[in-house]
Design an enzyme around this catalytic site. Structure first.
Site, mmCIF file in Angstrom:
data_model
loop_
_atom_site.group_PDB
_atom_site.id
_atom_site.type_symbol
_atom_site.label_atom_id
_atom_site.label_comp_id
_atom_site.label_asym_id
_atom_site.label_seq_id
_atom_site.Cartn_x
_atom_site.Cartn_y
_atom_site.Cartn_z
ATOM 1 N N ARG A 76 -7.919 -13.325 -0.029
ATOM 2 C CA ARG A 76 -9.345 -13.345 0.236
ATOM 3 C C ARG A 76 -9.962 -14.585 -0.383
ATOM 4 N NH1 ARG A 76 -9.139 -8.033 -1.948
ATOM 5 N NH2 ARG A 76 -10.305 -8.828 -3.728
ATOM 6 N N SER A 93 -8.245 -4.103 -6.119
ATOM 7 C CA SER A 93 -7.024 -4.313 -5.348
ATOM 8 C C SER A 93 -5.837 -4.582 -6.270
ATOM 9 C CB SER A 93 -7.205 -5.479 -4.383
ATOM 10 O OG SER A 93 -8.158 -5.169 -3.398
ATOM 11 N N ALA A 140 1.741 -10.709 -0.811
ATOM 12 C CA ALA A 140 2.375 -10.362 0.465
ATOM 13 C C ALA A 140 1.981 -8.945 0.878
ATOM 14 C CB ALA A 140 3.889 -10.487 0.332
ATOM 15 N N ARG A 141 1.909 -8.716 2.175
ATOM 16 C CA ARG A 141 1.350 -7.454 2.680
ATOM 17 C C ARG A 141 2.237 -6.792 3.730
ATOM 18 N NH1 ARG A 141 -3.770 -5.661 0.433
ATOM 19 N NH2 ARG A 141 -4.417 -7.376 -0.883
ATOM 20 N N ASP A 199 -7.655 3.043 0.746
ATOM 21 C CA ASP A 199 -8.438 1.851 0.422
ATOM 22 C C ASP A 199 -9.945 2.010 0.592
ATOM 23 O OD1 ASP A 199 -8.536 -0.880 -0.435
ATOM 24 O OD2 ASP A 199 -8.835 -1.513 1.637
ATOM 25 N N TYR A 226 -5.825 -14.831 7.565
ATOM 26 C CA TYR A 226 -5.275 -13.866 6.608
ATOM 27 C C TYR A 226 -6.089 -12.582 6.529
ATOM 28 C CZ TYR A 226 -4.607 -11.325 2.333
ATOM 29 O OH TYR A 226 -4.421 -10.299 1.449
ATOM 30 N N HIS A 240 -15.047 1.381 -1.764
ATOM 31 C CA HIS A 240 -13.686 0.843 -1.889
ATOM 32 C C HIS A 240 -12.858 1.878 -2.640
ATOM 33 C CE1 HIS A 240 -10.998 -2.660 -3.524
ATOM 34 N NE2 HIS A 240 -10.513 -2.157 -2.407
ATOM 35 N N LYS A 278 -4.019 1.663 -6.270
ATOM 36 C CA LYS A 278 -4.660 2.565 -5.316
ATOM 37 C C LYS A 278 -3.653 3.174 -4.354
ATOM 38 C CE LYS A 278 -8.019 0.573 -3.135
ATOM 39 N NZ LYS A 278 -7.634 -0.803 -3.450
ATOM 40 N N PHE A 290 2.949 6.487 -12.252
ATOM 41 C CA PHE A 290 3.580 6.982 -11.031
ATOM 42 C C PHE A 290 3.300 8.485 -10.864
ATOM 43 C CE2 PHE A 290 6.586 3.425 -12.308
ATOM 44 C CZ PHE A 290 5.932 2.492 -11.527
ATOM 45 N N LYS A 333 -12.575 -5.264 5.197
ATOM 46 C CA LYS A 333 -13.571 -5.431 4.139
ATOM 47 C C LYS A 333 -14.932 -5.864 4.688
ATOM 48 C CE LYS A 333 -10.259 -4.867 1.030
ATOM 49 N NZ LYS A 333 -9.940 -3.579 0.437
ATOM 50 N N CYS A 348 -4.259 -2.587 -8.161
ATOM 51 C CA CYS A 348 -4.288 -1.856 -9.431
ATOM 52 C C CYS A 348 -3.825 -0.415 -9.271
ATOM 53 C CB CYS A 348 -5.691 -1.900 -10.037
ATOM 54 S SG CYS A 348 -6.103 -3.478 -10.808
ATOM 55 N N ASN A 403 0.973 10.652 -13.101
ATOM 56 C CA ASN A 403 -0.487 10.600 -13.031
ATOM 57 C C ASN A 403 -1.075 11.917 -12.516
ATOM 58 O OD1 ASN A 403 -0.455 7.981 -13.968
ATOM 59 N ND2 ASN A 403 -0.573 7.051 -11.941
#
Length: 605
Positions: free
Chosen positions: A78, A268, A386-387, A297, A217, A246, A272, A511, A226, A270, A514
């Site tokens: 972004r 982002s 990378a996505r 998201d 992108y 968000h 989610k 993981f 977004k 972190c 939580n």
């Protein structure tokens, strides 16, 4: 592909036809194609991109129907510094946004768009954010010259003929009432020359319009994400009395078959997606606990007739961060992307499988994300941002309630950031006003999802700093307004999975574990769990959480469940300074809440 607006367009909404014609006159494409979202259309686009090298096929045996896309090296994240909110008055955009007068922004963008699609096809993408039949869903149309954007929008939204039918129906209904018919969001996008010096994203909230130029992108180009679902939708939500956030949405089903839904906001990269697709620890699974994924998201919430907040996920897919995704961190995500997935900026193995750092699958990459032979001393195999793009329905934990037009009732809202020190594992806000302050003061260490330095602490209210389409002071006031007579609002919590010890290692296992924290939250919602009142909120003791099977050191127990009074005094001063940046528009209730907590600490040494 259509060489002009097709004759069938005469039956379409006139306002939509007129806008498409205006965009074509400006950008001058060689052809115009109205996307219907069909399998045949998608196959033709994929073949076209394979022919020109935009998409590269991956191993059909290990990853059937999957593709690799490589971005321009300067187009991988972004671009918040080039993203503007264009309102008539600067103060309406607020100090949290870059601002430009609408007339200036249109002039700048139209100069860039002038003739930019010569030699290219203009794609017209009707799409719906949210289930087609939901009253909370909102529609848009993106015009783009990127078939890669079309392929991704097909995964990420309800795109094509059904969305167009809804746009036409809503337009006709509004026109019959004498109202303006073009209430769909208009997004004009071009990859341009992919020149960072000629790259801007402009949002016009009052016009329900977006203009994006010079990037191919992710969120810069997939304007339903977004740009629409947060920056424009947050503006719509304020006017219409709902929230565009968000946030992930997950359902937690207990052994008795009762399901609570939780919305959670994290910046982002972190955690989610990991939390949204959480798999319960073995003991919990054995007892019958289940976790359902509604969204990873974005969350749109509205008050229901019963006073509760109901939420939908406006997206239909996941645009997730690949690095760090593994069988250990997120088995559901890994299972989701074994087929029919578009990977962006990952590495490749010798047998053409996608690869990224920490995938931990025993494979070895040979090619990096730029398509060059791997040299770890030069760059990682996968770009840190990378996505993967994949349909949400491929997730093993996907909830059928994700398609419910009414949405799901939210029991708890969770805020959280990446904080190595100070912030305990979890605490509960005293009430709604305190909860809004907790969200407004939320801080996190920056990640690779945005350009700039990594690991720098910044305030990121409700994880909306890059995405709120108007002044944060007014946004906080909008949140506070939901505490109205008859409201049955969710409890608000704050979590910090990222607390570190003196050795720099994480103190909490994270993981699946939580869920132990989420179980305590649900018990608090049901009035069945204890907590200790402190100035920052209600904290659990070790006895309040199910820690069976979790080995925690003495340091971990002290820092995860303790309270650093001196540190929090300084934190409250920092929060006060931050809130003051918003000036007289900031709701007085937030300042009073900050002062109340700061005063409560005065009794501590």
């Amino acid at each position: 592909m259509n060489a002009a607006v097709p004759s069938a367009a005469g039956s379409r909404l006139a306002a939509l036809n007129d806008w498409v014609a205006e965009a074509a006159a400006l950008t001058k494409p060689d052809a115009i194609h109205w996307c219907d979202g069909s399998d045949a259309e998608n196959a033709a686009l994929i073949a076209r991109m394979q022919d020109d090298g935009t998409l590269l096929p991956l191993n059909p045996d290990t990853h059937p129907g999957s593709w690799l896309h490589r971005s321009h090296p300067d187009d991988v994240a972004r671009v918040e510094h080039l993203t503007f909110v264009c309102t008539a008055e600067r103060e309406d955009a607020g100090p949290n946004n870059h601002w430009m007068p609408p007339a200036d922004a249109h002039a700048k963008m139209d100069a860039l768009f002038n003739g930019c699609m010569r030699g290219r096809t203009m794609y017209v993408i009707p799409y719906c954010m949210g289930p087609i039949e939901s009253k909370l869903s909102r529609c848009g149309v993106e015009i783009t010259d990127s078939p890669y954007v079309v392929a991704n929008m097909r995964i990420m939204t309800r795109m094509g003929a059904p969305a167009l039918a809804r746009i036409e129906r809503e337009g006709a209904e509004r026109a019959a009432r004498g109202d303006r018919a073009d209430t769909f969001v208009k997004g004009l996008h071009s990859i341009g020359e992919l020149d960072p010096e000629r790259r801007f994203i402009m949002h016009f909230p009052d016009e329900l319009a977006i203009k994006s130029y010079g990037s191919g992108y992710g969120g810069n180009a997939l304007l339903g994400k977004k740009c629409h679902a947060l920056r424009i939708a947050s503006h719509q939500a304020r006017k219409e009395g709902w929230l565009a956030e968000h946030m992930l949405i997950l359902g937690i089903e207990n052994p008795q078959g009762d399901t609570h839904y939780i919305a959670a906001a994290f910046p982002s990269a972190c955690g989610k997606t990991n939390l949204a697709m959480l798999i319960p620890p073995e003991g919990y699974r054995r007892d019958g606990w289940k976790v359902w994924t509604v969204g990873d998201d974005i969350c749109w919430m509205r008050p229901g007739a019963d006073g509760r907040l109901y939420a939908i996920n406006p997206e239909a897919g996941f645009f997730g961060v690949a690095p760090g995704t593994s069988a250990k961190s997120n088995p559901n995500a890994l299972a989701s992307i074994q087929s029919n997935t578009i990977f962006t900026n990952v590495g490749v193995t010798a047998d053409n499988q996608p690869w990224w750092e920490d995938i931990d699958n025993g494979q070895v990459p040979v090619t990096d994300w730029r398509g060059e032979s791997l040299d770890p001393a030069k760059r990682p195999a996968a770009h840190p941002n990378a996505r993967f793009t994949v349909s949400a329905k491929q997730c093993p934990s996907y909830s059928p309630m994700a398609e419910d037009p009414q949405g799901v009732p939210i029991s708890a809202i969770v805020f959280g950031g990446r904080r190595a020190s100070l912030v305990p594992l979890v605490f509960e806000a005293r009430d709604w006003t305190h909860g809004v302050l907790v969200g407004a003061a939320m801080g996190s260490e920056t990640t690779a999802a945005a350009t700039g330095a990594v690991g720098v602490m910044r305030r990121d209210p409700m994880a909306m700093k890059p995405f709120c389409g108007y002044n944060f002071a007014d946004y906080f006031a909008h949140w506070l307004s939901f505490d109205a007579p008859g409201a049955k609002l969710p409890k608000v919590f704050h979590v910090n999975w990222f607390r570190k010890g003196d050795d720099g290692k994480f103190l909490w296992p994270g993981f699946g574990d939580n869920l132990r924290v989420l179980e305590w939250m649900i018990a608090r919602v049901d009035g069945k769990a204890g907590a200790t009142a402190t100035p920052i909120g209600h904290l659990p003791t070790e006895a309040d959480l199910n820690l069976d099977g979790v080995a925690l050191s003495e340091e971990a127990r002290d820092k995860l469940f303790g309270l650093d009074h001196a540190g929090w005094k300084a934190e409250l001063d920092s929060i006060g300074d931050y809130l003051a940046e918003y000036g007289p528009r900031l709701p007085r209730a937030l300042l009073e809440e900050q002062r109340r907590i700061a005063e409560a600490f005065r009794g501590y040494p």
